[in-house]
Design a protein around this motif. Structure first.
Motif, PDB file in Angstrom:
ATOM      1  N   LEU A  15       0.819  -1.204   0.000  1.00  0.00           N
ATOM      2  CA  LEU A  15       0.000   0.000   0.000  1.00  0.00           C
ATOM      3  C   LEU A  15       0.862   1.268   0.000  1.00  0.00           C
ATOM      4  O   LEU A  15       0.408   2.333  -0.420  1.00  0.00           O
ATOM      5  CB  LEU A  15      -0.944   0.008   1.200  1.00  0.00           C
ATOM      6  CG  LEU A  15      -1.977  -1.124   1.260  1.00  0.00           C
ATOM      7  CD1 LEU A  15      -2.794  -1.005   2.524  1.00  0.00           C
ATOM      8  CD2 LEU A  15      -2.878  -1.065   0.032  1.00  0.00           C
ATOM      9  N   TYR A  16       2.136   1.175   0.491  1.00  0.00           N
ATOM     10  CA  TYR A  16       2.974   2.369   0.606  1.00  0.00           C
ATOM     11  C   TYR A  16       3.762   2.621  -0.682  1.00  0.00           C
ATOM     12  O   TYR A  16       4.090   3.748  -1.017  1.00  0.00           O
ATOM     13  CB  TYR A  16       3.937   2.207   1.783  1.00  0.00           C
ATOM     14  CG  TYR A  16       3.234   1.765   3.052  1.00  0.00           C
ATOM     15  CD1 TYR A  16       2.290   2.599   3.643  1.00  0.00           C
ATOM     16  CD2 TYR A  16       3.514   0.531   3.632  1.00  0.00           C
ATOM     17  CE1 TYR A  16       1.648   2.188   4.792  1.00  0.00           C
ATOM     18  CE2 TYR A  16       2.873   0.130   4.778  1.00  0.00           C
ATOM     19  CZ  TYR A  16       1.941   0.958   5.351  1.00  0.00           C
ATOM     20  OH  TYR A  16       1.294   0.571   6.480  1.00  0.00           O
ATOM     21  N   ALA A  17       4.108   1.567  -1.373  1.00  0.00           N
ATOM     22  CA  ALA A  17       4.969   1.729  -2.548  1.00  0.00           C
ATOM     23  C   ALA A  17       4.200   1.822  -3.847  1.00  0.00           C
ATOM     24  O   ALA A  17       4.762   2.078  -4.890  1.00  0.00           O
ATOM     25  CB  ALA A  17       5.956   0.554  -2.625  1.00  0.00           C
ATOM     26  N   SER A  18       2.920   1.554  -3.782  1.00  0.00           N
ATOM     27  CA  SER A  18       2.129   1.515  -5.014  1.00  0.00           C
ATOM     28  C   SER A  18       1.822   2.897  -5.524  1.00  0.00           C
ATOM     29  O   SER A  18       1.739   3.858  -4.755  1.00  0.00           O
ATOM     30  CB  SER A  18       0.823   0.748  -4.748  1.00  0.00           C
ATOM     31  OG  SER A  18       1.080  -0.565  -4.306  1.00  0.00           O
ATOM     32  N   GLU A  19       1.633   2.927  -6.832  1.00  0.00           N
ATOM     33  CA  GLU A  19       1.136   4.146  -7.441  1.00  0.00           C
ATOM     34  C   GLU A  19      -0.351   4.276  -7.160  1.00  0.00           C
ATOM     35  O   GLU A  19      -1.008   3.364  -6.663  1.00  0.00           O
ATOM     36  CB  GLU A  19       1.407   4.108  -8.954  1.00  0.00           C
ATOM     37  CG  GLU A  19       2.869   4.051  -9.322  1.00  0.00           C
ATOM     38  CD  GLU A  19       3.601   5.324  -8.921  1.00  0.00           C
ATOM     39  OE1 GLU A  19       2.926   6.381  -8.855  1.00  0.00           O
ATOM     40  OE2 GLU A  19       4.820   5.251  -8.670  1.00  0.00           O
ATOM     41  N   SER A  20      -0.899   5.409  -7.463  1.00  0.00           N
ATOM     42  CA  SER A  20      -2.295   5.678  -7.110  1.00  0.00           C
ATOM     43  C   SER A  20      -3.251   4.693  -7.770  1.00  0.00           C
ATOM     44  O   SER A  20      -4.173   4.161  -7.127  1.00  0.00           O
ATOM     45  CB  SER A  20      -2.655   7.106  -7.504  1.00  0.00           C
ATOM     46  OG  SER A  20      -2.497   7.297  -8.911  1.00  0.00           O
ATOM     47  N   GLU A  21      -3.036   4.396  -9.065  1.00  0.00           N
ATOM     48  CA  GLU A  21      -3.955   3.479  -9.741  1.00  0.00           C
ATOM     49  C   GLU A  21      -3.835   2.069  -9.187  1.00  0.00           C
ATOM     50  O   GLU A  21      -4.834   1.377  -8.980  1.00  0.00           O
ATOM     51  CB  GLU A  21      -3.662   3.481 -11.250  1.00  0.00           C
ATOM     52  CG  GLU A  21      -4.017   4.774 -11.961  1.00  0.00           C
ATOM     53  CD  GLU A  21      -5.485   5.098 -11.862  1.00  0.00           C
ATOM     54  OE1 GLU A  21      -6.317   4.135 -11.809  1.00  0.00           O
ATOM     55  OE2 GLU A  21      -5.843   6.281 -11.806  1.00  0.00           O
ATOM     56  N   GLU A  22      -2.613   1.665  -8.939  1.00  0.00           N
ATOM     57  CA  GLU A  22      -2.391   0.341  -8.374  1.00  0.00           C
ATOM     58  C   GLU A  22      -2.924   0.266  -6.948  1.00  0.00           C
ATOM     59  O   GLU A  22      -3.495  -0.742  -6.532  1.00  0.00           O
ATOM     60  CB  GLU A  22      -0.893   0.018  -8.414  1.00  0.00           C
ATOM     61  CG  GLU A  22      -0.599  -1.384  -7.919  1.00  0.00           C
ATOM     62  CD  GLU A  22       0.900  -1.677  -7.936  1.00  0.00           C
ATOM     63  OE1 GLU A  22       1.275  -2.765  -7.419  1.00  0.00           O
ATOM     64  OE2 GLU A  22       1.660  -0.846  -8.464  1.00  0.00           O
ATOM     65  N   LEU A  23      -2.791   1.346  -6.190  1.00  0.00           N
ATOM     66  CA  LEU A  23      -3.287   1.374  -4.817  1.00  0.00           C
ATOM     67  C   LEU A  23      -4.822   1.278  -4.795  1.00  0.00           C
ATOM     68  O   LEU A  23      -5.409   0.534  -3.993  1.00  0.00           O
ATOM     69  CB  LEU A  23      -2.820   2.678  -4.137  1.00  0.00           C
ATOM     70  CG  LEU A  23      -3.323   2.923  -2.713  1.00  0.00           C
ATOM     71  CD1 LEU A  23      -2.875   1.791  -1.787  1.00  0.00           C
ATOM     72  CD2 LEU A  23      -2.808   4.274  -2.192  1.00  0.00           C
ATOM     73  N   ILE A  24      -5.451   2.014  -5.675  1.00  0.00           N
ATOM     74  CA  ILE A  24      -6.923   1.967  -5.718  1.00  0.00           C
ATOM     75  C   ILE A  24      -7.407   0.580  -6.126  1.00  0.00           C
ATOM     76  O   ILE A  24      -8.387   0.043  -5.569  1.00  0.00           O
ATOM     77  CB  ILE A  24      -7.446   3.051  -6.665  1.00  0.00           C
ATOM     78  CG1 ILE A  24      -7.157   4.443  -6.098  1.00  0.00           C
ATOM     79  CG2 ILE A  24      -8.938   2.872  -6.922  1.00  0.00           C
ATOM     80  CD1 ILE A  24      -7.501   5.585  -7.046  1.00  0.00           C
ATOM     81  N   ALA A  25      -6.693  -0.049  -7.057  1.00  0.00           N
ATOM     82  CA  ALA A  25      -7.079  -1.396  -7.478  1.00  0.00           C
ATOM     83  C   ALA A  25      -6.935  -2.398  -6.343  1.00  0.00           C
ATOM     84  O   ALA A  25      -7.762  -3.302  -6.154  1.00  0.00           O
ATOM     85  CB  ALA A  25      -6.235  -1.825  -8.673  1.00  0.00           C
ATOM     86  N   ARG A  26      -5.854  -2.214  -5.553  1.00  0.00           N
ATOM     87  CA  ARG A  26      -5.661  -3.123  -4.418  1.00  0.00           C
ATOM     88  C   ARG A  26      -6.744  -2.916  -3.369  1.00  0.00           C
ATOM     89  O   ARG A  26      -7.236  -3.877  -2.767  1.00  0.00           O
ATOM     90  CB  ARG A  26      -4.262  -2.899  -3.841  1.00  0.00           C
ATOM     91  CG  ARG A  26      -3.810  -4.038  -2.954  1.00  0.00           C
ATOM     92  CD  ARG A  26      -2.339  -3.928  -2.667  1.00  0.00           C
ATOM     93  NE  ARG A  26      -1.544  -3.992  -3.894  1.00  0.00           N
ATOM     94  CZ  ARG A  26      -1.246  -5.127  -4.523  1.00  0.00           C
ATOM     95  NH1 ARG A  26      -1.695  -6.268  -4.056  1.00  0.00           N
ATOM     96  NH2 ARG A  26      -0.519  -5.101  -5.606  1.00  0.00           N
ATOM     97  N   LEU A  27      -7.121  -1.645  -3.117  1.00  0.00           N
ATOM     98  CA  LEU A  27      -8.219  -1.394  -2.154  1.00  0.00           C
ATOM     99  C   LEU A  27      -9.539  -2.004  -2.654  1.00  0.00           C
ATOM    100  O   LEU A  27     -10.345  -2.535  -1.859  1.00  0.00           O
ATOM    101  CB  LEU A  27      -8.369   0.108  -1.937  1.00  0.00           C
ATOM    102  CG  LEU A  27      -7.237   0.805  -1.187  1.00  0.00           C
ATOM    103  CD1 LEU A  27      -7.470   2.325  -1.135  1.00  0.00           C
ATOM    104  CD2 LEU A  27      -7.119   0.252   0.235  1.00  0.00           C
ATOM    105  N   GLU A  28      -9.752  -1.931  -3.977  1.00  0.00           N
ATOM    106  CA  GLU A  28     -10.955  -2.543  -4.538  1.00  0.00           C
ATOM    107  C   GLU A  28     -10.954  -4.059  -4.294  1.00  0.00           C
ATOM    108  O   GLU A  28     -11.999  -4.657  -3.984  1.00  0.00           O
ATOM    109  CB  GLU A  28     -11.026  -2.264  -6.038  1.00  0.00           C
ATOM    110  CG  GLU A  28     -11.349  -0.832  -6.404  1.00  0.00           C
ATOM    111  CD  GLU A  28     -12.824  -0.503  -6.229  1.00  0.00           C
ATOM    112  OE1 GLU A  28     -13.599  -1.428  -5.869  1.00  0.00           O
ATOM    113  OE2 GLU A  28     -13.191   0.664  -6.422  1.00  0.00           O
ATOM    114  N   ALA A  29      -9.804  -4.667  -4.410  1.00  0.00           N
ATOM    115  CA  ALA A  29      -9.702  -6.106  -4.189  1.00  0.00           C
ATOM    116  C   ALA A  29     -10.007  -6.461  -2.745  1.00  0.00           C
ATOM    117  O   ALA A  29     -10.725  -7.429  -2.454  1.00  0.00           O
ATOM    118  CB  ALA A  29      -8.314  -6.600  -4.583  1.00  0.00           C
TER     119      ALA A  29
END
Length: 584
Positions: free
Chosen positions: A79-93
């Motif tokens: 969650l700390y190293a991800s870019e914004s799009e990747e972070l949002i996708a991970r939160l969606e998961a």
């Protein structure tokens, strides 16, 4: 008759058993109704308590599970190293893993940037609650924070659970991870499964704000955009009691049970409508009434069956006793029971059997008695005949009429042979008629030109049974008491005809007849006046012989008028008794 019917044993037994069973059923109904009502209320209170305990346990477990899941997500270094799009996708998961319990999942980093599952809404209307959460968590030693219920422009009415994010550079606080709970989804499944229309679940936060909004006592203010409690007195929920009763503003009586054992200070309350409870209790009362009615019908059936079970053998016994009292000693009762009634029936059958044996012995004795009486009656008739005949022979002998004397002696010998030598007491009417003709010949020799005998008998009547020496006394009476006193030629007619199962024989003469006074006394046992003599006694003896041999339906009838002749009617059976039984 009505009094006799209602005074019978079966009616008394029915009324007594019906009243006893009905009173017992009614007593049990009243006691059970009260017991059921008390138990119903007790069960409702116990049900409310267990429901609240279960709900409180569910809420605790849910909140603990959410904290654990949120802590697990917060430790994900991606969650700390991800870019914004990747972070949002991970939160969606992660949100998909929580299914419908989470409306939105978002992160607030040190720079004030918000990344969430509803990113467009975050850009349009970022919630003001996030800044307060951030400041509160930054200054708090706790890793988690639960907010009060509030309206979020992103997640609507919700409660937010926030957890600290550690800083990438090793600082203690690097932002927060927050989850907006879907309160409607969390509570709806539980409410639909465990609550009926009689109950209302009310869940409040630590400060008394509504968490569950399905209760009819929660209202929504459109202008303030907030939920509040309505319909209850202002101080209704301010005390610390676990269970109490109150009346709402609509006048409904409520039973409230509360649980506040969770560590977040949330209150779970169950509001029971006592009117609905009373309706349920009323249904139980109605059910009890119908059970009581069914019990009454059952008692009616049991009473009737018991009365019939006892009275039926008694009525059967009474009917058979009436038959015995009427002379039917062949009657018996079928002994199909082995109880006391069976013992009584067996004793009754033995008693009737012994009585029947005694009656048969009496009948045999009576038959022998009749036979002796017949002998006596016959001896009363025969000497008088012999006296008259011998007197006639003596008279003819004095006149020197030897031929007539020889004929009379021959006829007398034949008569004596018929009456004395034949063993049978009952002979055919044809044989008795032959004896009468011989007797008439004797009398014609003694009294020539005084009378004439005419016999006209049907062929069907000749075989009828008749006691010996029945017609001769009647012809003798006609000669001596009817024709000779007249002083001129007379006639005697003997007829016989078949009439059904009987034969009617008539001996008629045209003599002097009989007066009414004498006629009334002819068939009596004793003469009514002196001078009636053999004429009276002979008719009585013949009538007795006929009745003793054939029964009361047979015998003599005498019809006469003074100076108008006499008719003696004899009724005998057409066949012998053995022949009548064979024909049947």
């Amino acid at each position: 008759m009505l009094r006799r019917r209602f005074g019978s044993l079966s009616v008394k037994l029915f009324v007594f058993s019906f009243c006893a069973v009905s009173c017992l059923v009614l007593l049990l109904g009243v006691v059970s109704q009260r017991f059921i009502a008390d138990q119903f209320r007790s069960q409702q209170a116990s049900y409310a308590h267990h429901t609240l305990v279960r709900t409180d346990y569910y809420v605790n477990e849910l909140m603990k599970g959410l904290q654990k899941d949120l802590l697990f997500i917060a430790r994900d270094e991606r969650l700390y190293a991800s870019e914004s799009e990747e972070l949002i996708a991970r939160l969606e998961a992660y949100k998909l893993q929580w299914n419908r319990n989470i409306k939105n999942l978002y992160i607030l980093k040190d720079g004030g940037r918000v990344y969430g599952t509803s990113r467009l809404l975050w850009e349009i209307a970022p919630p003001s609650q996030i800044g307060a959460l951030y400041e509160h968590l930054a200054s708090s030693e706790s890793s988690f924070l639960w907010t009060e219920p509030y309206f979020s422009p992103v997640s609507d009415y919700t409660v937010t659970l926030a957890a600290k994010l550690p800083s990438a550079e090793g600082r203690p606080f690097g932002g927060l991870l927050a989850a907006d709970l879907d309160l409607e989804s969390i509570l709806s499944t539980y409410e639909d499964r465990d609550f009926s229309s009689r109950e209302s679940l009310l869940m409040l936060s630590r400060t008394g704000l509504p968490i569950s909004v399905r209760s009819p006592y929660i209202s929504y203010d459109v202008f303030e955009k907030s939920y509040s409690i309505r319909g209850l007195p202002p101080d209704a929920l301010s005390h610390n009691q676990a269970s109490w009763q109150l009346t709402d503003e609509a006048g409904r009586s409520l039973l409230i049970t509360r649980s506040r054992n969770n560590q977040w200070g949330w209150q779970v309350m169950l509001l029971l409508d006592e009117a609905a409870l009373d309706r349920s209790a009323g249904f139980m009362k109605t059910l009890s009434v119908w059970i009581g009615v069914a019990g009454l019908f059952l008692s009616l059936f049991v009473s009737y069956s018991l009365a019939r079970y006892i009275s039926k053998p008694l009525h059967s016994l009474i009917r058979q006793m009436k038959k015995v009292s009427e002379g039917d000693f062949r009657t018996r009762i079928d002994a199909v029971r082995s109880d006391e009634f069976g013992v009584v029936v067996s004793a009754f059958n033995r008693m009737v059997g012994k009585v029947e044996q005694l009656m048969e012995r009496l009948v045999q004795i009576e038959v022998k008695k009749k036979q002796y009486e017949l002998k006596v009656l016959q001896t009363q008739i025969q000497p008088h005949f012999l006296y008259n005949t011998l007197n006639s022979i003596s008279y003819l002998a004095k006149l020197g009429k030897t031929d007539e004397v020889d004929g009379m002696i021959t006829n007398l010998s034949s008569l004596l042979h018929f009456h004395l030598d034949k063993v049978e007491e009952i002979v055919a009417f044809e044989e008795e008629l032959t004896g009468v003709r011989r007797y008439a010949s004797l009398m014609e020799m003694r009294y020539p030109g005084q009378f004439a005998l005419d016999c006209d008998v049907e062929e069907a009547a000749l075989s009828a049974p008749i006691p010996k020496f029945t017609l001769q006394p009647l012809v003798e009476n006609a000669i001596f008491h009817g024709i000779l006193p007249k002083g001129e030629l007379g006639s005697i007619a003997v007829t016989g005809e078949r009439s059904g199962e009987s034969v009617v024989i008539r001996v008629a003469d045209d003599g002097v007849g009989i007066s009414e006074e004498r006629l009334a006394s002819l068939l009596r046992a004793q003469p009514s006046e002196r001078g009636t003599g053999y004429y009276h006694l002979g008719l009585f003896s013949i009538d007795e012989r006929l009745k003793l041999n054939f029964g009361e339906a047979f015998g003599l009838r005498v019809a006469s008028a003074e100076n108008g002749g006499t008719v003696v009617e004899i009724r005998i059976p057409a066949r012998r008794e053995e022949e009548r039984h064979e024909r049947r």
